[in-house]
Design a protein around this motif. Structure first.
Motif, short mmCIF file in Angstrom:
data_model
loop_
_atom_site.label_atom_id
_atom_site.label_comp_id
_atom_site.label_asym_id
_atom_site.label_seq_id
_atom_site.Cartn_x
_atom_site.Cartn_y
_atom_site.Cartn_z
N GLU A 118 10.79 26.74 36.99
CA GLU A 118 9.43 27.23 37.25
C GLU A 118 8.41 26.11 37.33
O GLU A 118 7.40 26.26 37.99
CB GLU A 118 9.03 28.26 36.19
N ILE A 159 6.44 20.98 32.14
CA ILE A 159 5.49 21.22 31.05
C ILE A 159 4.91 19.87 30.69
O ILE A 159 5.63 18.96 30.28
CB ILE A 159 6.17 21.88 29.84
N ARG A 171 9.74 24.28 32.37
CA ARG A 171 9.73 25.72 32.10
C ARG A 171 10.73 26.35 33.06
O ARG A 171 10.69 26.08 34.26
CB ARG A 171 8.34 26.28 32.34
N ARG A 225 14.09 32.86 32.05
CA ARG A 225 14.69 33.26 30.77
C ARG A 225 16.19 33.44 30.86
O ARG A 225 16.90 33.26 29.87
CB ARG A 225 14.07 34.58 30.30
N THR A 254 17.77 23.82 25.27
CA THR A 254 16.84 24.89 25.62
C THR A 254 16.29 25.54 24.37
O THR A 254 16.90 25.48 23.30
CB THR A 254 17.54 25.98 26.47
N ILE A 271 8.37 32.43 26.99
CA ILE A 271 8.89 31.50 27.99
C ILE A 271 10.10 30.76 27.44
O ILE A 271 10.34 30.72 26.23
CB ILE A 271 7.82 30.46 28.44
N LYS A 272 10.86 30.18 28.35
CA LYS A 272 12.01 29.37 27.98
C LYS A 272 11.75 27.94 28.46
O LYS A 272 11.33 27.73 29.59
CB LYS A 272 13.29 29.91 28.63
N LYS A 273 11.97 26.97 27.56
CA LYS A 273 11.79 25.57 27.88
C LYS A 273 13.15 24.90 27.95
O LYS A 273 14.07 25.28 27.23
CB LYS A 273 11.00 24.84 26.78
#
Length: 98
Positions: free
Chosen positions: A12, A15, A32, A35, A59, A79-81
């Motif tokens: 996405e 960050i 980012r 998910r 992650t 959110i997922k990093k």
């Protein structure tokens, strides 16, 4: 490997925070991601899009905080990093500057 639409959908965006800038000193970049993204899929996407070698992918899922404005209660997005560690000599310029 040639990047596909699937690779661009998975990542996405970067960050850019103080913590992620400090991580860049250890050759780590923070993104980012969706998910439902898995570590092997994230690795393949980063390697295909940026043409770098990825050593490791960590992650984490950041749960959305509950926030209030006046009498209205809402929730931020979850959110997922992905912390992507690059091989020595590899780098990604995410600032957009030359």
């Amino acid at each position: 490997m040639k990047p596909t639409v699937k690779h661009f959908d998975l990542i996405e965006g970067p960050i850019i925070t103080e913590k992620s800038t400090d991580a860049s000193n250890s050759n780590t970049v923070v993104f980012r991601v969706r998910r439902d993204a898995t570590k092997p899929a994230i690795k393949a996407a980063i390697e295909a899009i940026f043409g770098v070698e990825v050593v490791k992918v960590n992650t984490l899922v950041l749960k959305g905080k509950v926030k209030r404005v006046g009498g209205i209660t809402g929730r931020r997005k979850t959110i997922k990093k992905a912390y992507v560690r690059l091989a020595e000599g590899s780098s990604i310029n995410i600032s957009g500057r030359a």
